[in-house]
Design a protein around this motif. Structure first.
Motif, short mmCIF file in Angstrom:
data_model
loop_
_atom_site.label_atom_id
_atom_site.label_comp_id
_atom_site.label_asym_id
_atom_site.label_seq_id
_atom_site.Cartn_x
_atom_site.Cartn_y
_atom_site.Cartn_z
N UNK A 45 -98.24 -32.26 78.74
CA UNK A 45 -97.74 -31.19 77.85
C UNK A 45 -98.04 -29.80 78.38
N UNK A 46 -98.94 -29.65 79.34
CA UNK A 46 -99.20 -28.32 79.86
C UNK A 46 -100.34 -28.33 80.87
N UNK A 94 -97.40 -23.47 79.81
CA UNK A 94 -96.35 -24.49 79.75
C UNK A 94 -95.15 -24.10 80.61
N UNK A 95 -95.28 -22.99 81.34
CA UNK A 95 -94.12 -22.51 82.11
C UNK A 95 -93.91 -23.32 83.40
N UNK A 96 -94.93 -24.04 83.87
CA UNK A 96 -94.79 -24.82 85.11
C UNK A 96 -94.20 -26.19 84.78
N UNK A 97 -93.03 -26.47 85.32
CA UNK A 97 -92.41 -27.78 85.13
C UNK A 97 -93.18 -28.81 85.94
N UNK A 98 -93.50 -29.98 85.37
CA UNK A 98 -94.15 -31.00 86.18
C UNK A 98 -93.17 -31.56 87.21
N UNK A 99 -93.71 -32.13 88.28
CA UNK A 99 -92.89 -32.69 89.36
C UNK A 99 -92.64 -34.17 89.07
N UNK A 100 -91.38 -34.60 89.16
CA UNK A 100 -91.06 -36.02 88.98
C UNK A 100 -91.51 -36.77 90.25
N UNK A 101 -92.08 -37.94 90.08
CA UNK A 101 -92.67 -38.67 91.21
C UNK A 101 -91.66 -38.99 92.30
N UNK A 102 -90.37 -39.03 91.96
CA UNK A 102 -89.36 -39.39 92.96
C UNK A 102 -88.81 -38.17 93.71
N UNK A 103 -89.28 -36.96 93.37
CA UNK A 103 -88.82 -35.77 94.10
C UNK A 103 -89.20 -35.90 95.57
N UNK A 104 -88.39 -35.32 96.48
CA UNK A 104 -88.71 -35.42 97.90
C UNK A 104 -89.84 -34.46 98.25
N UNK A 105 -90.53 -34.76 99.36
CA UNK A 105 -91.65 -33.89 99.74
C UNK A 105 -91.16 -32.49 100.10
N UNK A 106 -89.90 -32.39 100.57
CA UNK A 106 -89.36 -31.08 100.89
C UNK A 106 -89.17 -30.24 99.62
N UNK A 107 -88.70 -30.90 98.55
CA UNK A 107 -88.56 -30.19 97.27
C UNK A 107 -89.93 -29.74 96.76
N UNK A 108 -90.93 -30.61 96.92
CA UNK A 108 -92.28 -30.25 96.49
C UNK A 108 -92.76 -29.02 97.25
N UNK A 109 -92.53 -29.01 98.57
CA UNK A 109 -92.99 -27.88 99.39
C UNK A 109 -92.32 -26.58 98.95
#
Lengths: 432, 432
Positions: free
Chosen positions: B166-167, B189-204
């Motif tokens: 939740x935050x 709460x402004x930071x969206x959590x990262x979905x586990x299937x996101x690519x490492x490039x998107x994470x970076x």
């Protein structure tokens, strides 16, 4: 229509966070960029500006008055203001400094005094310092007087009465230790502070090796000057690796993807001119064998193969060596091993491709001499590629010339010239 | 003598921190590496192992028993254990898992279930979670029960009773806010959590754009699975930029600088074989004009210039486009602008070099026809280079082929083949 566009653009970008506004500008062509920038609210301009690459920052800054620059940088972190100012000519910097508040000017001038590519130029002056004799309880009450801590604060720095750095106090320790303990008992002293004159590459290696989030910067007397945070180090790492790739193509590493013709052309034309000299050298070598080619035209047909195979093999060796050098892995002690490995691969590949190309050439032109000549020339040129690819970057580095920039061109010239020379030279001997 | 060496090496490396032991191993040739590794104390082996590049990890792991691997990874962070296990064959992974404690195995299996190049594969499971209804005072007391917080902890994560994220509660807010406030009031709460299937490039990209130090990872139902920290993202960024540079030379990006001949040779030989096909294509084109070359040998002397200038120009365009694509800046909307810019530069450079090379060729061979032919061929090939360098990476990307890997080779083939074709073709018309 343009007015309509403005309204539409404003309504779109208004809702984006500043960092996405910056990405949008970077992904746009120059005319769209100017339109976007003109429609960004004054109060978000500073934040958008720091998120832009240096090349684009300077495009916008060129059109601004000193007072506008001062306004557009107000409220930014010191290192971001300095990054922006460094895009400006020296006399404009002075004008902008005059427009700033006394406190900002003082902080900015301190960081500006260091070279852009050093720890001093990367640092921020927003450190929170505590004394060793405080108890953690005092630290906790002191912190609670802040509205918030500066971005990316994972530790406080401990200084003595002479402002000398004595240790680091991670926030995690403040939170997990007994509040009655003193800072001296809890602080970490294993992290060496960074000297302000250290290069940004050294700083990046230190952060990467020790998984740091922030680190203290000191002057030569050990006095705390500021701190470097991981977000700025990430930019250094990006630029460092980008530099090698762009350099190998003869490009400026901080050129923007959508740079105008006027900006991109000089560097590209310069590089083509250097290549023209290299290509003419190859042609001069070929001309030496004019008579042989006249006699056996098949030589003209096959000669690009020898040069091209050498060029590709040399480029592989060169890229491995340049990356190894950038990672600080290559030294006198392992150079011999590296050269032997490259020569071994050159020889194995040389023999393999000599046999295949030799046989193919024999069937194509029906002359075994041709197959033998191209085979021998290929072995020679792949060995040449192994040596050129290993030695050229090291020689360039010892001459303080950037290997990523000059290495590729010199290596290609070496494999082209020696490729043509060996192939046509051998042919002249066999057919002479 | 070898025994003496062992003692000397042991005494040298004993005093180095594990990260420097790892650097020393990476900067050494394979025989020295084995000697160094054998002399590293058992208790420091895990930490040294995680600091090594994947290629070198797997070299050491290959020689170990499952129980040794389990011992050598004990006490490491989950993501580091997973990184190491991923170097092993599937059946060995199962053996190693059996040797681990139940708790470790459970954590490792959870991360192992995600692909190495996704957010799930990058994450650690060492999150500290709090409930929204707690007061900060309760949080402070809860934290004080820990000996220390996990490395690179800059925030706690807030989850509800269903374990849904939740935050985020930054440590800096815990320290600066009034202890009587609740987590819900203080959390971000402004930071969206990262979905586990996101690519490492998107994470970076997310970390870079938002200057994050750590970020929460959730499953598709929004349940908190773990967190990603900046030190692992830095590795992704390094690999990502390295990948482009190594790819352009046809090299594997995680190959180690001191890889043995046996490891390096297959990839290098493969690349040279592909290049051989390309070079033979060029030769086939040249052979079509055998009669013309027989008549005017100067053509054989000058033809490498046209191919080489096109190759260099094409490589510049290609590198700019590949970098722009890696930064996510190039899209359908700005592609036309980019192509027009490259064509404009191709035309300007083409005319400039056509005139210079034409004049030089005239003086060299005393034939104005030759100067005209090479000038026209140069203009044609620099325009061809502009189109090839822009279009090839985009077409490859739309075909899901890595542009950094295949782009350089295809581009060079295009500028070589069309360079020879235009030059020799025009010559045949003019001399025919």
């Amino acid at each position: 229509v343009a007015q309509d566009d403005g309204a539409r653009i404003r309504s779109i970008i208004k809702h984006l966070p500043p960092v996405n506004q910056a990405r949008l500008i970077e992904s746009s062509t120059p005319p769209t960029r100017r339109l976007l920038w003109a429609n960004i609210a004054d109060e978000t301009q500073p934040e958008v500006l720091t998120e832009l690459s240096e090349d684009i920052q300077s495009q916008f800054l060129e059109r601004m008055e000193a007072s506008e620059v001062a306004a557009a940088t107000e409220g930014l972190e010191t290192d971001d203001i300095v990054d922006i100012l460094q895009q400006l000519p020296e006399n404009v910097i002075q004008d902008v400094l005059q427009e700033m508040s006394w406190q900002d000017r003082h902080r900015v001038e301190r960081v500006l005094s260091f070279d852009e590519d050093t720890a001093g130029g990367l640092m921020n002056t927003d450190t929170i310092t505590v004394r060793p004799k405080f108890t953690l309880d005092v630290v906790l009450r002191y912190l609670r007087r802040h509205d918030d801590l500066p971005n990316t604060t994972d530790s406080l720095f401990v200084v003595n009465s002479g402002d000398e750095y004595v240790g680091t106090l991670p926030l995690s320790r403040v939170l997990t230790s007994d509040p009655s303990m003193t800072v001296r008992e809890v602080m970490v002293t294993s992290v060496e502070p960074i000297i302000a004159t250290a290069t940004d590459r050294e700083v990046a290696q230190l952060f990467e090796r020790n998984d740091l989030v922030s680190a203290p910067v000191v002057d030569s007397n050990g006095c705390l000057l500021g701190r470097i945070t991981i977000d700025d180090v990430v930019d250094v790492i990006r630029e460092d690796t980008d530099h090698n790739m762009m350099g190998l193509a003869g490009l400026d590493d901080d050129i923007d993807t959508f740079a105008t013709v006027r900006k991109s052309l000089p560097r590209r034309a310069l590089w083509l001119s250097i290549n023209l000299l290299a290509a003419f050298t190859s042609s001069t070598v070929i001309k030496m064998f004019e008579a042989t080619i006249e006699q056996v035209v098949a030589l003209a047909i096959l000669m690009p193969i020898v040069a091209s195979m050498g060029g590709v093999a040399g480029n592989q060796t060169l890229t491995v060596v340049i990356r190894g050098m950038a990672l600080g892995q290559i030294s006198r002690s392992n150079l011999g091993w590296l050269l032997r490995r490259e020569l071994t691969m050159g020889l194995i590949n040389g023999i393999f491709f000599a046999v295949s190309v030799g046989i193919m050439s024999y069937f194509w032109f029906g002359a075994w001499t041709l197959g033998l000549v191209i085979g021998l020339a290929l072995i020679f040129n792949l060995l040449n590629a192994a040596i050129a690819g290993t030695v050229i970057p090291l020689v360039l580095k010892s001459m303080k010339i950037d290997p990523a920039l000059a290495g590729g061109m010199i290596q290609t010239t070496a494999t082209d010239v020696l490729g043509f020379l060996s192939f046509l030279g051998l042919a002249t001997i066999f057919y002479g």
